[in-house]
Design an enzyme around this catalytic site. Structure first.
Site, PDB file in Angstrom:
ATOM      1  CB  CYS A 273      21.892   4.475 -13.608  1.00 50.01           C
ATOM      2  SG  CYS A 273      21.188   5.271 -15.062  1.00 50.01           S
ATOM      3  CB  ILE A 274      23.341   1.450 -18.403  1.00 50.04           C
ATOM      4  CG1 ILE A 274      24.340   1.250 -19.523  1.00 50.04           C
ATOM      5  CG2 ILE A 274      21.977   1.846 -18.964  1.00 50.04           C
ATOM      6  CD1 ILE A 274      24.088   0.032 -20.378  1.00 50.04           C
TER       7      ILE A 274
END
Lengths: 131, 123
Positions: free
Chosen positions: A78-79
């Site tokens: 997840c960025i």
């Protein structure tokens, strides 16, 4: 059966990513497929290329990378969770003016939509390290 | 799978609002699901019921109040929000102490939702 594996735990802090890695190997050994392995919460630290394992300790970023190369897996961190924890690509490093990048090249950073998408296209979603 | 062909995604919020990032990141995960037009349900369990407490004031610990984001879920189309009656009882809370109107469920109803969901995400 098509599986998605979700990892919330960091190497060296939690058993979760080690169990997740063994589970992934077992799933593949049984002839099932893995749609995606999604790293969230502290699990994004599995994607760091900067951690160093003590001698003789398992080194998960490399294990995930090997698994990806052997089975062509989709490893997504997840960025949002990643940049907060210092796991960044060269372009993020430039954008936020940091001295280096730290994402292991076999992983990619993407949004939480990839977790929802994985749920929509997988028969099973198994989370390791849930609250 | 629900009758509409959408998947039933159940999010369990089990951790209190401060002390770890599960609540804040769980909220983000629910918001992401809301965008996909699926059948999304959220249940607050255990200490997770404190995420909905009316009296959250994190100013003294210099944290941002992410928990008010849960209150906004209906705006994003997530309207099936429940709390565990057992958890409320355990912490001497009632639904009046919560920041939004939610239905309190007995443990059997929660088990039923867990048994029939397509996928469960626990935070």
């Amino acid at each position: 059966m098509k599986y998605t594996i979700v990892v919330y735990g960091a190497p060296f802090s939690s058993q979760a990513p080690y169990s997740a890695c063994q589970f992934a190997k077992a799933v593949l050994a049984r002839g099932h497929s893995i749609y995606r392995i999604f790293f969230y919460h502290d699990g994004v630290l599995n994607a760091s290329s900067l951690s160093i394992a003590p001698q003789d300790d398992a080194y998960l970023p490399a294990e995930w990378a090997t698994l990806k190369r052997e089975h062509n897996l989709d490893l997504v961190a997840c960025i949002g969770a990643s940049v907060k924890r210092g796991v960044i690509t060269p372009s993020e490093a430039e954008r936020y003016q940091r001295s280096g990048d730290s994402l292991q090249s076999e992983f990619e950073l993407s949004g939480l939509g990839q977790l929802v998408d994985a749920a929509l296209y997988s028969d099973r979603v198994i989370t390791f390290g849930a609250g | 799978m629900s009758e509409t062909g959408k998947k039933r995604l159940l999010y369990l919020i089990t951790r209190p609002p401060f002390g770890d990032a599960y609540g804040a990141e769980g909220l983000d995960a629910v918001l992401a699901a809301a965008v996909f037009d699926q059948d999304v349900e959220v249940i607050f369990l255990e200490e997770g019921v404190f995420q909905l407490s009316k009296n959250i004031d994190p100013a003294p610990i210099a944290m941002k109040n992410h928990a008010k984001g849960f209150k906004a879920l209906p705006i994003y189309g997530v309207e099936k929000i429940f709390v565990s009656m057992e958890a409320l009882d355990k912490f001497a809370l009632s639904t009046d102490d919560l920041s939004m109107p939610v239905e309190a469920l007995e443990i059997d109803a929660i088990k039923e939702k867990m048994a029939t969901a397509d996928h469960i995400f626990s935070f």
